[in-house]
Design a protein around this motif. Structure first.
Motif, short mmCIF file in Angstrom:
data_model
loop_
_atom_site.label_atom_id
_atom_site.label_comp_id
_atom_site.label_asym_id
_atom_site.label_seq_id
_atom_site.Cartn_x
_atom_site.Cartn_y
_atom_site.Cartn_z
N GLY A 89 6.01 10.72 -43.06
CA GLY A 89 6.48 10.22 -41.77
C GLY A 89 5.36 9.97 -40.78
N ARG A 90 5.77 9.55 -39.60
CA ARG A 90 4.83 9.19 -38.55
C ARG A 90 4.00 10.39 -38.08
NH1 ARG A 90 2.68 10.10 -33.41
NH2 ARG A 90 2.12 8.12 -32.44
N ASP A 91 4.63 11.58 -38.00
CA ASP A 91 3.90 12.77 -37.57
C ASP A 91 2.77 13.12 -38.53
OD1 ASP A 91 5.49 13.03 -35.34
OD2 ASP A 91 6.85 14.48 -36.26
N VAL A 92 3.02 12.94 -39.81
CA VAL A 92 1.96 13.20 -40.81
C VAL A 92 0.83 12.19 -40.63
CG1 VAL A 92 1.41 13.31 -43.27
CG2 VAL A 92 3.57 14.27 -42.43
N ARG A 93 1.17 10.95 -40.30
CA ARG A 93 0.14 9.94 -40.02
C ARG A 93 -0.75 10.38 -38.85
NH1 ARG A 93 0.02 5.00 -42.23
NH2 ARG A 93 1.80 4.41 -43.53
N GLU A 94 -0.10 10.90 -37.80
CA GLU A 94 -0.89 11.35 -36.65
C GLU A 94 -1.80 12.52 -37.03
OE1 GLU A 94 -0.47 13.06 -32.08
OE2 GLU A 94 1.26 12.10 -33.05
N LEU A 95 -1.28 13.46 -37.79
CA LEU A 95 -2.10 14.57 -38.27
C LEU A 95 -3.31 14.03 -39.02
CD1 LEU A 95 -2.66 17.57 -39.10
CD2 LEU A 95 -1.13 17.15 -41.05
N GLN A 96 -3.10 13.09 -39.93
CA GLN A 96 -4.19 12.54 -40.73
C GLN A 96 -5.18 11.77 -39.86
OE1 GLN A 96 -1.61 10.40 -43.40
NE2 GLN A 96 -1.81 11.94 -45.03
N ALA A 97 -4.67 11.02 -38.88
CA ALA A 97 -5.55 10.27 -37.99
C ALA A 97 -6.43 11.22 -37.18
CB ALA A 97 -4.73 9.38 -37.06
N ARG A 98 -5.87 12.33 -36.73
CA ARG A 98 -6.66 13.29 -35.96
C ARG A 98 -7.67 14.02 -36.86
NH1 ARG A 98 -4.81 14.44 -30.72
NH2 ARG A 98 -2.80 13.50 -30.18
N LEU A 99 -7.29 14.33 -38.09
CA LEU A 99 -8.24 14.93 -39.03
C LEU A 99 -9.40 13.98 -39.33
CD1 LEU A 99 -5.77 16.65 -41.51
CD2 LEU A 99 -7.41 17.83 -40.03
N ARG A 100 -9.14 12.69 -39.33
CA ARG A 100 -10.21 11.71 -39.50
C ARG A 100 -11.18 11.76 -38.32
NH1 ARG A 100 -10.03 7.33 -43.04
NH2 ARG A 100 -11.16 6.13 -41.48
N GLN A 101 -10.67 11.96 -37.11
CA GLN A 101 -11.53 11.99 -35.93
C GLN A 101 -12.55 13.12 -35.99
OE1 GLN A 101 -9.48 11.87 -32.11
NE2 GLN A 101 -7.85 10.59 -32.98
N VAL A 102 -12.19 14.25 -36.60
CA VAL A 102 -13.10 15.40 -36.68
C VAL A 102 -13.74 15.50 -38.07
CG1 VAL A 102 -12.03 16.74 -34.84
CG2 VAL A 102 -11.12 16.92 -37.17
N ALA A 103 -13.69 14.39 -38.83
CA ALA A 103 -14.39 14.26 -40.12
C ALA A 103 -13.95 15.28 -41.16
CB ALA A 103 -15.90 14.34 -39.91
N TRP A 104 -12.66 15.64 -41.14
CA TRP A 104 -12.13 16.49 -42.20
C TRP A 104 -11.33 15.67 -43.21
CZ3 TRP A 104 -13.54 20.98 -43.91
CH2 TRP A 104 -14.21 21.85 -43.05
N LEU A 105 -11.07 14.42 -42.90
CA LEU A 105 -10.34 13.54 -43.81
C LEU A 105 -10.96 12.15 -43.71
CD1 LEU A 105 -7.82 13.56 -45.72
CD2 LEU A 105 -6.51 12.67 -43.79
N PHE A 106 -11.13 11.50 -44.84
CA PHE A 106 -11.78 10.19 -44.85
C PHE A 106 -10.88 9.09 -45.41
CE2 PHE A 106 -15.06 13.43 -45.02
CZ PHE A 106 -15.86 13.05 -43.95
N ASP A 107 -9.80 9.45 -46.08
CA ASP A 107 -8.85 8.47 -46.60
C ASP A 107 -7.66 8.37 -45.65
OD1 ASP A 107 -10.46 8.09 -48.81
OD2 ASP A 107 -9.42 9.63 -49.99
N GLY A 108 -6.90 7.28 -45.84
CA GLY A 108 -5.67 7.13 -45.06
C GLY A 108 -5.93 6.71 -43.63
N PRO A 109 -4.97 6.98 -42.76
CA PRO A 109 -3.72 7.71 -42.96
C PRO A 109 -2.75 7.00 -43.90
CG PRO A 109 -4.27 7.54 -40.61
CD PRO A 109 -5.16 6.60 -41.34
N THR A 110 -2.04 7.82 -44.65
CA THR A 110 -1.06 7.29 -45.58
C THR A 110 0.37 7.63 -45.17
OG1 THR A 110 -1.09 9.30 -46.95
CG2 THR A 110 -2.71 7.58 -47.47
N GLY A 111 0.54 8.64 -44.33
CA GLY A 111 1.88 9.08 -43.96
C GLY A 111 2.49 10.06 -44.93
N THR A 112 1.73 10.44 -45.99
CA THR A 112 2.22 11.41 -46.98
C THR A 112 1.28 12.61 -47.00
OG1 THR A 112 3.22 9.70 -48.35
CG2 THR A 112 2.73 11.80 -49.41
N TYR A 113 1.82 13.81 -46.87
CA TYR A 113 1.03 15.06 -46.88
C TYR A 113 0.66 15.36 -48.33
CZ TYR A 113 -0.35 19.45 -44.54
OH TYR A 113 -1.04 20.49 -43.98
#
Length: 288
Positions: A89-113
């Motif tokens: 869902g959209r909330d998972v996308r936001e989580l992933q987008a914020r994790l990208r900002q602090v360089a803990w995630l580099f793929d996505g956001p995909t919307g899937t945890y």
């Protein structure tokens, strides 16, 4: 005789006292690292230790001790889990987008945890002294919110997946590649029915994608641009050198890049199926 006996006793007491005060062995240190005498000596002026009351009450004339609650204090409730593996869902996308900002995630956001998101959350938690569960609870989420900014729409859909806007009225008849610059989507429509939808990318402000009504005039499966010397697989040309085609750069970078005016598709499987269905002469509508 009495005086002599008393003298021996005094000497014995003196020697015993000297032995206690001088000591003969090194005493082990207590847990706090300080050496303690094994004998407690009260010096004049020391405050006497308070008398202990027997269990169940005090001495004569004293009030009974108040009852105590011997139950152990309850452990604090664990933080509530907001999202974990398998959630979408959209909330998972936001989580992933914020994790990208602090360089803990580099793929996505995909919307899937997914596994990558779980590892990113676990790493973020461990770095900040939180339990490394990999699940996003309220404490983890508040910490992440405090370190990041509100993601914009194209942060959430950096790699596509956004919903399409309603089709342009000119797309409702015939066979049409209906391309919307606002939602950055391409609908393949036949007689007003949407057959498939894909995310697309356009040219930059210096090489914009032209708008209007066109038609597919040439298809080239393994095309290579003669102007930019770049691959353009599954190319369907509709306006001069501008075409709908697969882009490996779009697949890798998402909306962080732009085309030279073509309509890029990042899903290779989807563009290969589309290429097989579209015919020369089919209409192309590019609109805002």
């Amino acid at each position: 005789m009495r005086t002599r006996g008393m003298g021996r006793a005094a000497i014995a007491v003196t020697v015993a006292g000297a032995a206690v005060l001088a000591g003969c062995t090194v005493q082990p240190a207590d847990g706090d690292g300080k050496r303690r005498s094994p004998v407690h000596i009260e010096m004049p002026g020391d405050s006497p230790a308070p008398a202990r009351s027997p269990a169940g009450g005090g001495g004569p004339g004293t009030a009974p001790a108040p009852p105590t609650d011997d139950k152990p204090s309850a452990a604090p409730a664990p933080a509530r889990v907001l999202w974990s593996r398998g959630d979408t869902g959209r909330d998972v996308r936001e989580l992933q987008a914020r994790l990208r900002q602090v360089a803990w995630l580099f793929d996505g956001p995909t919307g899937t945890y997914d596994d990558a998101t779980e590892r990113a959350v676990s790493g973020f938690q461990g770095k900040r002294g939180l339990p490394r569960t990999g699940r996003t609870d309220t404490v983890t989420w508040q910490r992440l919110l405090g370190m990041t900014r509100e993601p914009g729409r194209w942060d959430l859909y950096l790699m596509g997946g956004q919903p399409a806007d309603p089709p342009d009225a000119r797309c409702r008849t015939g066979r049409v590649l209906c391309i919307d610059k606002t939602s950055r989507t391409l609908r393949w429509m036949v007689d007003g029915r949407t057959v498939s939808t894909v995310a697309v990318r356009f040219g930059s402000q210096y090489t914009p994608t032209r708008e209007g009504v066109f038609s597919v005039y040439w298809k080239s499966r393994d095309h290579v641009s003669t102007l930019y010397d770049s691959p353009m697989p599954y190319a369907m040309f509709f306006s001069g050198g501008q075409a709908v085609h697969y882009s490996a750069d779009f697949a890798a970078r998402g909306y962080a890049g732009a085309s030279h005016g073509c309509v890029n598709v990042r899903d290779e499987r989807a563009i290969s199926e589309l290429f097989a269905q579209v015919r020369n002469g089919d209409k192309v509508v590019v609109s805002w």
